[in-house]
Each structure stands twice: as structure tokens, then as C-alpha cells.
Scaffold this active site. Structure first.
Site, PDB file in Angstrom:
ATOM      1  N   PRO A 243      14.754  20.556 -49.518  1.00 41.22           N
ATOM      2  CG  PRO A 243      14.183  22.832 -49.537  1.00 41.22           C
ATOM      3  CD  PRO A 243      14.679  21.734 -48.622  1.00 41.22           C
ATOM      4  N   GLY A 244      16.578  20.850 -51.591  1.00 34.50           N
ATOM      5  CA  GLY A 244      17.623  20.899 -52.604  1.00 34.50           C
ATOM      6  C   GLY A 244      18.489  22.138 -52.601  1.00 34.50           C
ATOM      7  CG  ASP A 289      15.336   4.862 -44.542  1.00 33.56           C
ATOM      8  OD1 ASP A 289      16.031   5.773 -44.039  1.00 33.56           O
ATOM      9  OD2 ASP A 289      14.679   4.050 -43.861  1.00 33.56           O
ATOM     10  CG  ASP A 306      20.429  19.758 -43.400  1.00 32.38           C
ATOM     11  OD1 ASP A 306      20.262  19.738 -42.166  1.00 32.38           O
ATOM     12  OD2 ASP A 306      19.959  20.651 -44.133  1.00 32.38           O
ATOM     13  CB  CYS A 359      17.969  23.622 -38.549  1.00 32.44           C
ATOM     14  SG  CYS A 359      16.619  22.471 -38.832  1.00 32.44           S
TER      15      CYS A 359
END
Length: 380
Positions: A243-244, A289, A306, A359
């Protein structure tokens, strides 16, 4: 009278329909109850199976979820037990199954009378750890000495962690602003910009939130921008940016960056734009993409990748992962991760840095991917 109909609806979206938890339709009590239920779902499910004389039919899985929520409420809500029992019983009307009032009432009261005996009957490792077996097996394989600690941490609710905008003020200064509002926070050990709140609050209660003085971001995620160490005026790519938060952090640390922020999902990219607006930051946002060649992007001095992953390292903040993720998901995720690594590497300028972030706590998505990458890219 309070009932649990909204909680049943939200829980069913995850348990029965495989959707990520979304508590926007719930009040604060309901959000706490559903999140706590997801965190302890496997144990609660075993309790319900133990107290029922026979399993409920498939068409009555909503009643099973109601019982699970009822047990969860009696165990974890700070309210009288009868209040939780009555709310569960009342919910049968909203489910259009008033015939189940007696079943729900009797089941919840039976658990209260025989609680310790029921608990003593539960021996499954899955129930006792509140983790599916495949995740337990991978934790054991990758972290044998830390397995118990990881399980405890996963089942412990995550604190609310803030990232102070270093372009606007120091962490110490913002900590003083919080203290003036009786909001107690301690500095993060991992991040020089992070503060851990003693108690979670609405972002509207955070001083200067709307003005971009502070954001909500886990301390581990705050490390990414610090590790990349971008320099003024460098061209930087934040791949898979939504989300930035990391893009915003990069610009807070070095406002003169030529930042390109990319994500494959246009809806999630909208959130990136909203975060930039709140912080008063600007960047080049692209919906692309990056697992496919994108030569039109040009090249970059630094790349932050990420990558999509199993999210096995953020279970304490997203307990629904334990119910949604499947072992067969890993093969597809790893393929995507390797495609992204390869394509991002092709966009990196000589002497530049590519920071690979997940993560996940699974070696397959971390060390194993780096071994593969080094074996297949001899120019690293």
C-alpha cells in the site's frame, strides 16, 4: 439486545469462503471478537467438536461458527458470561434458525459447567498451538530451536507501531506530542523512526496523522528503506509497492529521490496514491506486472523488491493467514518470486543494489531463493 450476526457473517467470509478478514462492517467489540476467534480458531473448533453430541450438517455451518464465536466470547471478552451466551442465542433468530436457540444455549452452558474437562480432552498439536500442521512442520524444519517462541509470538496480538516522518520532526519530538495526549509509546529497537504504542488507537487520535507527520507501519517493514540507504537524486524502483508504506518512507528519508512506485493491482495502487497525498509526497506510479519484462521503465540505481509471499512472518497481525494459506500455494509464490528477482535484476544499473524482502519465515522463500538466484546470475 446485542447479537453476533455481523460477526458470524464476517467470520464466514474467511472460514467458509476463503476471503481475507475484513472487519470494516464491525464495531470495535466485534472486530476484537472476530480477530481473537481467528487467532484461536483451531482450539475453539476443537472445543465445539467436543461439546457437540454429533457434528452439525454442512448446511448449518453458520451455527457452528456461532458456537465458535460464543465460546470465544465467553473466554476472551471482558464482559459477563451470560451476556455473551445471550448474544449468541439471540443470533439464532437473525440466522432464521430459531429452532437452534436451545442447542446454542445448552452447548455454551455445558462448556461453562464442564470447561476444564473439555479442555483436558484436547490433545491435538494443531488445536493446542492454533496452527495448521503444515505450518508447524515448516517452522520445525526451518527454526527448530525457535519453534515454541515463534508459535507464542504468532498467537500474541501485534502492537500498534508508528513510523515518525523524519522529514517533519524527530522521533523524540513526536513521542512528546503523544505523551501530551496521554498516549504512551516506546522507541522501536529495530527502526530509528519507530514508536510502539502501549495501546492501539484510531489513527484520527494520532497528532498530525492527516498532515503526514506519522504513519502506521511494523518495525520490521521500516527496516527496508533504512537498509536500502538511497542517496539524493538517485533513481529508485519500489516493486510491488502497495500500500505504499515503504515508498513513503523512502521519500521521507530522501525527498529528492526519483522514485518509481509499481504494483500489479490498480485498486491497491490507489492506496499508494492516497498515502502519497496524505504525506504530501510525489512519485511516478505505474500499474505493471514486473514478473514480465518492462524495458520501458529504464534502469535504476536502487531497487526495493518486497515480493508477494506466504506472509508466514506476519501471522500475529493477520491470523486469518493460518486458515487461508495452503502448502500448495508455495510453489506458485516461489515461481513468482524468482520471476520478479530476474526481471528486477535486469533493470538494475551496474553498481546498484537490489534489496529482496519478504514477510515470510520459510527458507524456501528466502535463503533458497537467494541460492537459486546466485546460481543463475553470475554477474551478481
Amino acid at each position: 439486545m446485542r447479537d453476533f450476526i455481523n460477526e458470524v457473517t464476517v467470520l464466514s467470509q474467511t472460514v467458509l469462503h476463503g476471503h481475507a478478514y475484513n472487519g470494516q462492517a464491525l464495531d470495535p467489540l466485534g472486530r476484537f471478537l472476530v480477530q481473537t476467534t481467528l487467532r484461536h480458531y483451531f482450539w475453539l473448533d476443537s472445543v465445539v467438536q467436543t461439546i457437540l453430541d454429533k457434528p452439525l450438517q454442512k448446511k448449518h455451518q453458520d451455527l457452528k461458527l456461532l458456537l465458535i464465536l460464543g465460546i470465544s466470547a465467553t473466554e476472551f471478552l471482558n464482559q459477563p458470561i451470560y451476556t455473551s451466551v445471550n448474544a449468541a442465542v439471540e443470533t439464532t433468530k437473525k440466522l432464521k434458525k430459531p429452532w437452534a436457540k436451545g442447542l446454542v444455549n445448552a452447548s455454551l452452558r455445558t462448556f461453562q459447567r464442564t470447561r476444564q474437562a473439555v479442555i483436558n480432552e484436547i490433545h491435538s498439536e494443531v488445536a493446542l498451538t492454533n496452527h495448521p500442521l503444515w505450518i508447524l512442520d515448516r517452522i520445525q524444519a526451518d527454526w527448530p530451536g525457535q519453534k515454541a517462541d515463534i508459535i507464542v509470538a504468532n498467537n500474541d496480538p501485534a502492537p500498534m507501531i508508528l513510523r515518525v516522518n523524519a522529514a517533519k520532526q524527530t522521533r523524540d519530538a513526536y513521542q512528546s506530542l503523544l505523551a501530551a495526549k496521554d498516549l504512551i509509546a516506546t522507541p522501536c529497537r529495530l527502526s530509528r523512526d519507530g514508536l510502539i504504542l502501549d495501546q492501539a488507537v484510531a489513527v484520527s487520535d494520532l497528532p498530525g496523522f492527516d498532515e503526514g507527520c506519522v504513519s502506521v507501519q511494523d518495525s520490521g517493514a521500516q527496516l527496508a528503506a533504512q537498509l536500502l540507504q538511497p542517496k539524493p537524486f538517485e533513481r529508485v524502483l519500489d516493486a510491488c509497492s502497495a500500500p505504499g508504506s515503504k515508498s513513503c518512507h523512502l521519500l521521507e528519508l530522501v525527498p529528492t529521490l526519483d522514485l518509481v512506485s509499481v504494483d500489479i493491482d490498480p485498486d491497491r495502487l490507489t492506496r499508494v496514491s492516497e498515502n502519497f497525498t496524505r504525506l504530501g509526497a510525489t512519485a511516478d506510479l505505474r500499474c505493471l506486472d514486473l514478473a514480465r519484462p518492462q524495458p520501458e521503465l529504464g534502469t535504476f540505481d536502487q531497487i526495493l523488491l518486497d515480493t508477494p509471499c506466504s506472509a508466514s512472518g506476519v501471522i500475529r497481525r493477520h491470523p486469518d493467514i493460518k486458515l487461508l494459506r495452503r502448502p500448495e500455494d508455495l510453489a506458485t509464490l516461489i515461481e513468482t518470486q524468482r520471476q520478479l528477482l530476474t526481471q528486477c535484476w535486469s533493470l538494475l544499473r551496474p553498481g546498484g543494489s537490489l534489496l529482496y524482502v519478504t514477510c515470510s519465515i520459510f527458507s524456501e522463500e528466502n535463503e533458497d531463493n537467494l541460492v537459486w538466484f546466485l546460481a543463475n546470475h553470475h554477474d551478481v
